[in-house]
Design a protein around this motif. Structure first.
Motif, PDB file in Angstrom:
ATOM      1  N   THR A 165       0.881  -1.173   0.000  1.00  0.00           N
ATOM      2  CA  THR A 165       0.000   0.000   0.000  1.00  0.00           C
ATOM      3  C   THR A 165       0.916   1.219   0.000  1.00  0.00           C
ATOM      4  OG1 THR A 165      -0.161  -0.160   2.425  1.00  0.00           O
ATOM      5  CG2 THR A 165      -1.953  -1.140   1.135  1.00  0.00           C
ATOM      6  N   PHE A 166       1.514   1.486   1.134  1.00  0.00           N
ATOM      7  CA  PHE A 166       2.533   2.525   1.255  1.00  0.00           C
ATOM      8  C   PHE A 166       3.919   1.974   0.938  1.00  0.00           C
ATOM      9  CE2 PHE A 166      -0.551   4.465   4.248  1.00  0.00           C
ATOM     10  CZ  PHE A 166      -0.540   5.771   3.776  1.00  0.00           C
ATOM     11  N   PHE A 167       4.766   2.846   0.369  1.00  0.00           N
ATOM     12  CA  PHE A 167       6.208   2.676   0.411  1.00  0.00           C
ATOM     13  C   PHE A 167       6.733   3.754   1.374  1.00  0.00           C
ATOM     14  CE2 PHE A 167       5.930   1.106  -4.222  1.00  0.00           C
ATOM     15  CZ  PHE A 167       5.634  -0.177  -3.795  1.00  0.00           C
ATOM     16  N   MET A 168       8.042   3.829   1.529  1.00  0.00           N
ATOM     17  CA  MET A 168       8.580   4.920   2.324  1.00  0.00           C
ATOM     18  C   MET A 168       8.136   6.244   1.693  1.00  0.00           C
ATOM     19  SD  MET A 168      10.107   3.719   4.956  1.00  0.00           S
ATOM     20  CE  MET A 168      11.049   5.130   5.547  1.00  0.00           C
ATOM     21  N   PRO A 169       8.002   7.322   2.503  1.00  0.00           N
ATOM     22  CA  PRO A 169       7.449   8.577   1.980  1.00  0.00           C
ATOM     23  C   PRO A 169       8.121   9.098   0.715  1.00  0.00           C
ATOM     24  CG  PRO A 169       7.554   8.676   4.365  1.00  0.00           C
ATOM     25  CD  PRO A 169       8.237   7.399   3.960  1.00  0.00           C
ATOM     26  N   ASP A 170       9.421   8.844   0.549  1.00  0.00           N
ATOM     27  CA  ASP A 170      10.114   9.348  -0.644  1.00  0.00           C
ATOM     28  C   ASP A 170       9.859   8.484  -1.875  1.00  0.00           C
ATOM     29  OD1 ASP A 170      11.614   7.169   0.156  1.00  0.00           O
ATOM     30  OD2 ASP A 170      13.542   8.216   0.131  1.00  0.00           O
ATOM     31  N   SER A 171       9.159   7.351  -1.685  1.00  0.00           N
ATOM     32  CA  SER A 171       8.829   6.472  -2.811  1.00  0.00           C
ATOM     33  C   SER A 171       7.345   6.444  -3.127  1.00  0.00           C
ATOM     34  CB  SER A 171       9.308   5.039  -2.520  1.00  0.00           C
ATOM     35  OG  SER A 171      10.711   4.995  -2.401  1.00  0.00           O
ATOM     36  N   GLY A 172       6.531   6.952  -2.222  1.00  0.00           N
ATOM     37  CA  GLY A 172       5.107   7.099  -2.511  1.00  0.00           C
ATOM     38  C   GLY A 172       4.268   5.895  -2.161  1.00  0.00           C
ATOM     39  N   THR A 173       3.585   5.353  -3.161  1.00  0.00           N
ATOM     40  CA  THR A 173       2.601   4.297  -2.944  1.00  0.00           C
ATOM     41  C   THR A 173       2.740   3.228  -4.024  1.00  0.00           C
ATOM     42  OG1 THR A 173       0.965   5.517  -4.256  1.00  0.00           O
ATOM     43  CG2 THR A 173       0.966   5.903  -1.872  1.00  0.00           C
ATOM     44  N   ALA A 174       1.968   2.161  -3.882  1.00  0.00           N
ATOM     45  CA  ALA A 174       2.057   1.033  -4.806  1.00  0.00           C
ATOM     46  C   ALA A 174       1.261   1.276  -6.079  1.00  0.00           C
ATOM     47  CB  ALA A 174       1.563  -0.235  -4.125  1.00  0.00           C
ATOM     48  N   ARG A 175       1.654   0.601  -7.147  1.00  0.00           N
ATOM     49  CA  ARG A 175       0.960   0.684  -8.428  1.00  0.00           C
ATOM     50  C   ARG A 175      -0.432   0.057  -8.318  1.00  0.00           C
ATOM     51  NH1 ARG A 175       4.866  -2.528 -12.334  1.00  0.00           N
ATOM     52  NH2 ARG A 175       3.290  -2.002 -13.900  1.00  0.00           N
ATOM     53  N   ARG A 225       1.686  10.940   6.411  1.00  0.00           N
ATOM     54  CA  ARG A 225       0.689  11.980   6.162  1.00  0.00           C
ATOM     55  C   ARG A 225       1.347  13.290   5.723  1.00  0.00           C
ATOM     56  NH1 ARG A 225      -1.321  12.413  10.977  1.00  0.00           N
ATOM     57  NH2 ARG A 225      -2.821  10.709  10.783  1.00  0.00           N
ATOM     58  N   GLU A 226       2.485  13.603   6.292  1.00  0.00           N
ATOM     59  CA  GLU A 226       3.124  14.895   6.027  1.00  0.00           C
ATOM     60  C   GLU A 226       4.118  14.854   4.867  1.00  0.00           C
ATOM     61  OE1 GLU A 226       4.921  16.008   9.700  1.00  0.00           O
ATOM     62  OE2 GLU A 226       3.004  16.545  10.661  1.00  0.00           O
ATOM     63  N   GLN A 227       4.697  13.682   4.560  1.00  0.00           N
ATOM     64  CA  GLN A 227       5.824  13.649   3.640  1.00  0.00           C
ATOM     65  C   GLN A 227       5.623  12.781   2.403  1.00  0.00           C
ATOM     66  OE1 GLN A 227       9.415  12.623   5.840  1.00  0.00           O
ATOM     67  NE2 GLN A 227       8.685  13.709   7.655  1.00  0.00           N
ATOM     68  N   ASN A 228       4.595  11.925   2.352  1.00  0.00           N
ATOM     69  CA  ASN A 228       4.482  11.014   1.215  1.00  0.00           C
ATOM     70  C   ASN A 228       4.306  11.795  -0.081  1.00  0.00           C
ATOM     71  OD1 ASN A 228       3.018   9.144  -0.788  1.00  0.00           O
ATOM     72  ND2 ASN A 228       3.672   7.740   0.819  1.00  0.00           N
ATOM     73  N   ILE A 229       5.147  11.505  -1.051  1.00  0.00           N
ATOM     74  CA  ILE A 229       5.182  12.299  -2.283  1.00  0.00           C
ATOM     75  C   ILE A 229       3.932  12.126  -3.149  1.00  0.00           C
ATOM     76  CG2 ILE A 229       7.698  12.342  -2.356  1.00  0.00           C
ATOM     77  CD1 ILE A 229       7.556  10.115  -4.483  1.00  0.00           C
ATOM     78  N   HIS A 230       3.152  11.087  -2.914  1.00  0.00           N
ATOM     79  CA  HIS A 230       1.933  10.873  -3.697  1.00  0.00           C
ATOM     80  C   HIS A 230       0.679  11.391  -3.004  1.00  0.00           C
ATOM     81  CE1 HIS A 230       3.906   7.336  -6.088  1.00  0.00           C
ATOM     82  NE2 HIS A 230       4.348   8.525  -6.453  1.00  0.00           N
TER      83      HIS A 230
END
Length: 287
Positions: A165-175, A225-230
């Protein structure tokens, strides 16, 4: 009473596997255990799985559950192998989300597989909000469709194992471009995770180490919540971003190999008359 979390990193697929144990009872569960697979040769091996088995024995733990957050498309699960290897002393159960039946139905047709599509060989198909015990702890199941229809997360004492679902905030989320995937559904699923308290720890299933940064396997609800790029805008913004990103992504290298085994919890296809296991690759002819 204490909960212990030990991670194993599978370099080949950038997969993180978690052994979660209740220290007072020595009961444990294992989430998303990977096997080792060499596509060019077709060689399937279990180096990582054997390391996990050795750790369980050394720590004198009792494995209760082998859990899958979904039928992965980037690595082959070692769940059935580990269950078989520990069967005499650890009669553990295989568990995943109840949406696995939908995934089985789709891919059994794609690969022309003669198999039941009722969730077998999994022992437990978890519905949303299902609960079960791990020693002194209650495990809560959270259905998180979007990446795939069968995706689930597991919440244990302030820890959520988020699968894809999530990746680390600098990678965003799953396809979300696999069959049955939905960027809108994933957004809603992410919001369910973000509704947990700020200090809830989120344990990643993958880390691809963008820009060569060190491996990271956990973050918090507040950080996501604050940093996820997506997640910089509203739901429609997320859908646009996610679908645009998915349109640029290549098919996972191990997709066909992984799915055919993972919808069966890692059990092999039946042998042919030549006593050989085979996997199928659908052929698309471009003229």
């Amino acid at each position: 009473m204490a909960l212990r979390i030990h991670s194993f990193f599978h370099q080949q697929s950038a997969t993180l596997c978690y052994l979660v144990s209740c220290e007072s009872t020595k009961q444990c569960l294992l989430i998303d255990a990977p096997a080792d697979f060499d596509m060019p040769s077709g060689e399937l091996s279990f180096i990582t799985a054997n390391e996990i088995i050795s750790y369980i024995k050394t720590e004198q733990l009792t494995l209760q559950w082998l859990l899958e957050t979904h039928a992965h498309a980037d690595h082959i699960t070692a769940a059935s192998y580990i269950k078989q290897q520990l069967h005499d002393t650890h009669p553990c159960k295989l568990g995943t989300g109840e949406g696995i039946t939908q995934v089985q139905q789709h891919f059994s047709q794609l690969y022309n597989l003669d198999m039941p599509c009722n969730g077998e060989p999994f022992d437990a198909l978890f519905a949303d909000k299902a609960q079960f015990q791990l020693g002194d702890y209650t495990v809560d199941v959270i259905a998180t469709p979007g990446h795939t229809p069968d995706s689930v997360c597991f919440h244990i004492d302030g820890n959520v194992f988020v699968g894809d679902t999530f990746f680390m905030p600098d990678s965003g989320t799953a396809r979300c471009d696999f069959p049955g995937g939905s960027a809108g559904e994933l957004y809603d699923s992410l919001q369910r995770i973000l509704a947990f308290p700020d200090d809830t720890v989120l344990w990643m299933c993958h880390d691809y180490q963008p820009d060569g940064r060190p491996l990271a396997n956990k973050t918090t609800v507040k950080e996501q919540r604050e940093q996820n790029i997506h997640l910089k805008g509203d739901k429609q913004s997320f859908i646009t971003t996610r679908e645009g990103r998915d349109a640029t992504l290549a098919v996972p290298k191990l997709l066909h190999s992984s799915i055919q085994l993972n919808i069966r919890a890692g059990q092999y296809p039946s042998k042919t008359d030549t006593q050989q296991h085979y996997l199928a690759i659908p052929l698309t002819v471009l003229l």
